[in-house]
Design an enzyme around this catalytic site. Structure first.
Site, PDB file in Angstrom:
ATOM      1  N   ASP A  35       0.843  -1.195   0.000  1.00  0.00           N
ATOM      2  CA  ASP A  35       0.000   0.000   0.000  1.00  0.00           C
ATOM      3  C   ASP A  35       0.887   1.256   0.000  1.00  0.00           C
ATOM      4  O   ASP A  35       2.074   1.181   0.335  1.00  0.00           O
ATOM      5  CB  ASP A  35      -0.869  -0.063   1.271  1.00  0.00           C
TER       6      ASP A  35
ATOM      7  N   ASP B 120      -0.337   4.989   1.107  1.00  0.00           N
ATOM      8  CA  ASP B 120      -0.559   5.964   2.183  1.00  0.00           C
ATOM      9  C   ASP B 120      -0.466   5.318   3.561  1.00  0.00           C
ATOM     10  O   ASP B 120      -1.109   4.297   3.828  1.00  0.00           O
ATOM     11  CB  ASP B 120      -1.919   6.648   2.006  1.00  0.00           C
TER      12      ASP B 120
END
Ligand code: MG
Length: 177
Positions: free
Chosen positions: A11, A13
């Site tokens: 991922d 963020d």
């Protein structure tokens, strides 16, 4: 013997990029929220700002440029580079939630993770991914994922106990290298 490399989805963020410090800087600029704000376990940024400004984060995040200058999470570059020698790494970001983020995120990755080719970047909505490992801070992304789930620590997930947790990139290296 030719072993097939395991695949890791990572991922962006709160795992590679740090939007929280940017939110705090913007809330500081506009609402005097302290720059050393500590987000309490289980909370999101909007729990720590004046009530009348609690939706402002949505405006900030939709501004072109928001994602372009986010700080890089500590040690993520060196560990990702090392992982890249042993695994097939894919960046998987639900970038479509914020349409203006797409070019910023692409350029940010090219600047900070130039060893990840465009073929290994997946900007999506729901993360329907078939990798062996997923490193993410949001457990909603684990619900339909069949591989090994590594929950990357962020204030909002600190109260969650039922996933394998990594507190930082050093711990990712300890587990996967
Ligand atoms: Mg995230």
């Amino acid at each position: 013997m030719n072993h097939k490399k395991l695949r890791i989805a990572v991922d962006m963020d709160e795992v590679l990029a740090d939007p929280l410090s940017k939110f705090i800087a913007l809330y500081n600029r506009d609402y005097n929220v302290p720059l050393d704000l500590q987000i309490s376990p289980g909370n999101e940024i909007h729990h720590h700002v004046p009530e009348h400004a609690k939706d402002k984060w949505y405006e900030y995040i939709n501004e072109p440029g928001f994602f372009r200058d986010l700080p890089v999470i500590d040690k993520s570059q060196e560990v990702m580079k090392a992982l890249n020698n042993h695994y097939d790494i894919y960046i998987v970001s639900a970038a479509l939630e914020f349409r203006n983020s797409l070019i910023d995120k692409y350029d940010w990755l090219a600047e900070h993770f130039p060893f990840i080719p465009w073929t290994n970047i997946v900007f999506c909505g729901d993360k329907i991914v078939d990798t062996d490992i997923l490193i993410d801070d949001r457990i909603k992304n684990f619900s339909n994922f069949k591989g090994r789930k590594l929950l990357f620590t962020s204030p909002h997930n600190l109260l969650i106990t039922h996933y394998e947790r990594v507190n930082n990139w050093t711990e990712v290296a300890d587990k996967l290298l």
